[in-house]
Design a protein around this motif. Structure first.
Motif, PDB file in Angstrom:
ATOM      1  N   ALA A 179      -4.955  19.893 -10.383  1.00 46.88           N
ATOM      2  CA  ALA A 179      -3.910  18.869 -10.433  1.00 46.88           C
ATOM      3  C   ALA A 179      -4.399  17.626 -11.154  1.00 46.88           C
ATOM      4  O   ALA A 179      -3.619  16.878 -11.725  1.00 46.88           O
ATOM      5  N   LEU A 180      -5.704  17.416 -11.116  1.00 46.38           N
ATOM      6  CA  LEU A 180      -6.334  16.201 -11.616  1.00 46.38           C
ATOM      7  C   LEU A 180      -5.652  14.988 -10.993  1.00 46.38           C
ATOM      8  O   LEU A 180      -5.472  14.956  -9.793  1.00 46.38           O
ATOM      9  N   ASN A 181      -5.258  14.009 -11.782  1.00 45.83           N
ATOM     10  CA  ASN A 181      -4.731  12.785 -11.198  1.00 45.83           C
ATOM     11  C   ASN A 181      -4.095  11.989 -12.311  1.00 45.83           C
ATOM     12  O   ASN A 181      -4.388  12.204 -13.477  1.00 45.83           O
ATOM     13  N   ASN A 182      -3.199  11.103 -11.996  1.00 41.49           N
ATOM     14  CA  ASN A 182      -2.820  10.059 -12.938  1.00 41.49           C
ATOM     15  C   ASN A 182      -2.243   8.892 -12.169  1.00 41.49           C
ATOM     16  O   ASN A 182      -1.937   9.007 -10.987  1.00 41.49           O
ATOM     17  N   ASN A 183      -2.122   7.763 -12.836  1.00 42.56           N
ATOM     18  CA  ASN A 183      -1.718   6.546 -12.142  1.00 42.56           C
ATOM     19  C   ASN A 183      -0.221   6.303 -12.173  1.00 42.56           C
ATOM     20  O   ASN A 183       0.271   5.321 -11.670  1.00 42.56           O
ATOM     21  N   SER A 184       0.523   7.171 -12.838  1.00 43.80           N
ATOM     22  CA  SER A 184       1.945   6.935 -12.958  1.00 43.80           C
ATOM     23  C   SER A 184       2.636   7.245 -11.635  1.00 43.80           C
ATOM     24  O   SER A 184       2.049   7.835 -10.728  1.00 43.80           O
ATOM     25  N   TRP A 185       3.888   6.877 -11.559  1.00 43.26           N
ATOM     26  CA  TRP A 185       4.678   7.309 -10.423  1.00 43.26           C
ATOM     27  C   TRP A 185       4.816   8.807 -10.482  1.00 43.26           C
ATOM     28  O   TRP A 185       5.053   9.377 -11.536  1.00 43.26           O
ATOM     29  N   PHE A 186       4.679   9.451  -9.373  1.00 39.55           N
ATOM     30  CA  PHE A 186       4.862  10.892  -9.319  1.00 39.55           C
ATOM     31  C   PHE A 186       6.350  11.162  -9.522  1.00 39.55           C
ATOM     32  O   PHE A 186       7.191  10.694  -8.778  1.00 39.55           O
ATOM     33  N   ASN A 187       6.680  11.909 -10.590  1.00 42.33           N
ATOM     34  CA  ASN A 187       8.104  12.038 -10.919  1.00 42.33           C
ATOM     35  C   ASN A 187       8.633  13.442 -10.664  1.00 42.33           C
ATOM     36  O   ASN A 187       9.514  13.915 -11.366  1.00 42.33           O
ATOM     37  N   ALA A 188       8.079  14.099  -9.691  1.00 45.81           N
ATOM     38  CA  ALA A 188       8.563  15.415  -9.284  1.00 45.81           C
ATOM     39  C   ALA A 188       8.359  16.474 -10.359  1.00 45.81           C
ATOM     40  O   ALA A 188       8.844  17.585 -10.244  1.00 45.81           O
ATOM     41  N   LEU A 231       0.819  -1.218   0.000  1.00 51.10           N
ATOM     42  CA  LEU A 231       0.000   0.000   0.000  1.00 51.10           C
ATOM     43  C   LEU A 231       0.849   1.262   0.000  1.00 51.10           C
ATOM     44  O   LEU A 231       0.583   2.206  -0.737  1.00 51.10           O
ATOM     45  N   LEU A 232       1.889   1.272   0.824  1.00 47.78           N
ATOM     46  CA  LEU A 232       2.667   2.499   0.994  1.00 47.78           C
ATOM     47  C   LEU A 232       3.916   2.534   0.120  1.00 47.78           C
ATOM     48  O   LEU A 232       4.694   3.480   0.174  1.00 47.78           O
ATOM     49  N   THR A 233       4.132   1.470  -0.681  1.00 48.82           N
ATOM     50  CA  THR A 233       5.362   1.438  -1.471  1.00 48.82           C
ATOM     51  C   THR A 233       5.114   1.438  -2.973  1.00 48.82           C
ATOM     52  O   THR A 233       5.985   1.855  -3.734  1.00 48.82           O
ATOM     53  N   ALA A 234       3.952   0.971  -3.415  1.00 45.43           N
ATOM     54  CA  ALA A 234       3.711   0.844  -4.852  1.00 45.43           C
ATOM     55  C   ALA A 234       2.773   1.945  -5.341  1.00 45.43           C
ATOM     56  O   ALA A 234       1.963   2.457  -4.585  1.00 45.43           O
ATOM     57  N   GLY A 265      -8.707  -2.421 -13.232  1.00 44.04           N
ATOM     58  CA  GLY A 265      -8.949  -3.852 -13.291  1.00 44.04           C
ATOM     59  C   GLY A 265      -7.785  -4.734 -12.892  1.00 44.04           C
ATOM     60  O   GLY A 265      -7.930  -5.929 -12.755  1.00 44.04           O
ATOM     61  N   SER A 266      -6.601  -4.150 -12.682  1.00 42.94           N
ATOM     62  CA  SER A 266      -5.465  -4.996 -12.316  1.00 42.94           C
ATOM     63  C   SER A 266      -5.369  -5.116 -10.801  1.00 42.94           C
ATOM     64  O   SER A 266      -5.943  -4.323 -10.061  1.00 42.94           O
ATOM     65  N   GLU A 267      -4.622  -6.126 -10.373  1.00 41.51           N
ATOM     66  CA  GLU A 267      -4.521  -6.405  -8.937  1.00 41.51           C
ATOM     67  C   GLU A 267      -3.298  -5.737  -8.320  1.00 41.51           C
ATOM     68  O   GLU A 267      -2.416  -5.245  -9.030  1.00 41.51           O
ATOM     69  N   GLY A 268      -3.221  -5.775  -7.001  1.00 41.40           N
ATOM     70  CA  GLY A 268      -2.034  -5.294  -6.290  1.00 41.40           C
ATOM     71  C   GLY A 268      -1.922  -3.786  -6.328  1.00 41.40           C
ATOM     72  O   GLY A 268      -2.912  -3.062  -6.408  1.00 41.40           O
TER      73      GLY A 268
END
Lengths: 324, 297
Positions: B232-241, B64-67, B73-76
């Motif tokens: 800001a909206l949102n996206n699923n990618s890693w936040f890359n600063a 939860l706190l690392t990924a 629809g995907s898991e994890g």
């Protein structure tokens, strides 16, 4: 205190004769303070300006008809504000009808009835309700409250009033899903209760104890003290507190978006889904462009006008209410 | 109630109770109704917390706190990117709001006290304090998102700063007003310029209260959703600063995931909701305790 004496001491020890103490930095500081304060003015003006600017195409296209039209058709680019305005006002009014008596009850309990040891924890609990983010109220409303409300209120009431004129229209749920204008009103009521209750409590607390004691002294009951001593004394501020709650209910977005059902048409039943100005903006803004975007801005402009009038009246009545 | 109505219940003679039964009933109804109203408030808060704990704990997975948030629809996956994005935007928001709020509050309490312009600003600040946050979102959208052509973390941070500022202005002014005038006079008598008196004496004396205002502002903006939807909206990618693009954040993530049809997204939304609410409640409790302490002094 030490910093001041130090800096003065340092200045004299270093042997430098203290010139008239840094007039420019003094001026700069005051200027910064003044400028920051003016920024508040500027932001409010900016909000109004930007929203009017964004709304202009819609206002010039539809004119006054924007207010009276209930169309919301993206294909034909016909937009009207009526359902959203009525939804906003209806949900906020329901919130007041439900929330105000409860808030007053809490304020009276906290000031008159609550045993001393429980006063702080109970007041804290009520105030914590104000810190819960509105999106959490939305989730609670949709996933916990709505199913219970559908099962234990909407279905039995709908069965009871079906066919009865007027009441049967207002209180009939075509699809008893739990979401709708009344649900939104109830959730909004819960959200405004902590504000109205804590401001009212503060106002009641400010009434001199002597007044209360003398009323009890001539044999008044708690009800009579509240009715004839406290309420008349604090009525102006209580009305202000209620207006402040109304301002919140009108502009609340996320909680309403979750539970109002987001229907774009008018319905006479308060059990049926509807929409408010804020919920419609939240729902459609990101996919909108052109005239639809501008119409959403125009809705925002209406919301600005309505809430700011309400808030200004509220603030005039309650000059120094808490931040909460 | 016994302590507060010592006289009302004193007379129990039959005649008196017949005469007074109407008043007694009204009194009992009031007492019952207001107690019930208070209980209702406590039950609602309890119910919200219970719901968050029951549903939120289910969503606590090792990742939860690392990924970062997973695709539809995907898991994890987890909510690490949303937490990080929220932290960064909230932090920038507070960094912008604090000096502005502090200086504006100082102007109202120290320089402007009774002037006309201070009265107007004080009033407008109170209005801005309760302004719908969605309007602030629309403002920043027009101001920043449209000219820049993209939803951005900067726009989100500015929107949050605008919401936080009036809170800081208000508490700063309130707390500075509690500082006794003699302390300022003592400083002035030592020959210190006014700005030094304010910085070294008044601010220092009110520091706990001012910090509380900043904590309250943090609590206020940490859960704000509506203005972030348009900024800001949102996206699923890693936040890359990169704050020049959309930035994942907790509130919008919760909004989108909670209403999604995917069970994995829903359980992540609940875990995020639990996390954010507990944080905000803790912040407000701390702030209220400090403010009470300051007022009591």
């Amino acid at each position: 205190m030490t910093a001041l004496t130090q800096s003065i001491a340092v200045a004299s020890e270093s042997g430098v004769p203290r010139t008239a103490p840094s007039k420019t930095s003094d001026r700069l500081f005051q200027g910064a303070a003044y400028g920051s304060a003016l920024l508040v003015l500027l932001v409010l003006a900016g909000i109004l300006g930007s929203i009017v600017y964004g709304a202009w195409p819609a206002f010039s296209e539809f004119g006054f008809g924007f207010l009276t039209s209930s169309a919301w058709n993206i294909g034909t680019e016909q937009f009207g504000a009526l359902p959203a305005v009525i939804g906003t006002v209806a949900a906020a009014m329901l919130a007041l009808v439900i929330g105000v008596p409860v808030s007053l009850g809490i304020a009276i309990y906290l000031t008159q009835l609550c045993p001393g040891w429980a006063r702080k924890p109970v007041a804290m609990t009520i105030e914590l309700l104000a810190s819960v983010p509105s999106i959490i109220y939305g989730m609670w409303g949709l996933f916990v409250f709505a199913p219970l409300f559908a099962r234990f209120v909407q279905v039995p009431v709908s069965n009871l009033v079906e066919g009865i004129p007027i009441v049967g229209t207002i209180l009939y749920a075509r699809i008893p899903s739990g979401v709708g204008v009344l649900t939104a009103g109830i959730i909004l009521a819960i959200m405004i209760v902590p504000f109205v209750a804590s401001i009212t409590r503060d106002m009641l607390d400010q009434i001199p104890t002597v007044l209360r004691e003398s009323a009890y002294g001539i044999g008044c009951t708690t009800w009579e003290v509240v009715r004839h001593v406290l309420v008349p004394q604090a009525s102006v501020s209580i009305i202000g507190a209620i207006m402040l709650g109304l301002g919140r209910a009108l502009g609340e977005t996320m909680a309403v978006t979750f539970v109002i059902g987001n229907a774009n048409r008018l319905s006479a039943s308060i059990f049926d889904p509807g929409s408010t100005i804020a919920s419609r903006i939240a729902n459609e803004f990101n996919e909108a462009d052109g005239l639809q975007l501008s119409s959403l801005m125009a809705l925002g402009c209406l919301l600005f006008i309505i809430t700011f009038i309400v808030l200004i009246i509220a603030r005039l009545l309650v000059r120094r209410a808490k931040v909460a | 109630m016994d302590a507060s109505t010592p006289f009302a219940t004193a007379d129990h003679s039959p005649r008196a109770s017949r005469v007074r039964s109407g008043r007694r009933i009204a009194d009992r109804i009031l007492i019952l109704a207001s107690t019930l109203a208070t209980l209702l408030g406590i039950v609602v808060l309890g119910s919200i917390l219970l719901m968050l704990i029951v549903e939120g704990v289910k969503g606590f997975t090792p990742t939860l706190l690392t990924a970062p948030t997973p695709g539809p629809g995907s898991e994890g996956g987890g909510i690490a990117n949303a937490i990080l994005g929220s932290l960064v935007m909230t932090f920038i928001g507070i960094v912008i709001a604090t000096p502005v709020g502090l200086m504006a509050g100082t102007f109202l309490a120290e320089y402007g006290r009774t002037s006309k312009i201070a009265d107007i600003i004080r009033f407008l600040n109170d209005v801005l304090l309760s302004a719908p946050s969605i309007l602030i979102g629309l403002f920043v959208y027009t101001l920043m998102v449209r000219p820049m052509g993209t939803y951005s973390g900067w726009a989100g941070a500015v929107a949050l700063a605008i919401i936080a500022t009036p809170v800081i202005v208000r508490t700063t002014e309130d707390m500075l007003r509690l500082v006794p005038g003699q302390m300022r006079e003592a400083g002035a008598a030592l020959g210190a310029p006014r700005s030094l008196v304010i910085r070294a004496i008044t601010w220092r004396a009110a520091s706990a209260g001012i910090v509380t205002g900043i904590i309250l502002a943090l609590a206020r903006i940490a859960g704000e959703t509506a203005p972030l939807l348009f900024t800001a909206l949102n996206n699923n990618s890693w936040f890359n600063a990169n704050l020049l693009g959309g930035v994942p954040n907790l509130p919008v993530m919760i909004y989108q995931f909670a209403l999604s049809p995917y069970p994995n997204w829903q359980s992540l939304a609940w875990a995020g909701a639990l996390l954010i609410t507990v944080t905000i409640l803790a912040l407000s409790v701390v702030a209220r305790l400090v403010i009470k302490d300051q007022r009591a002094r």
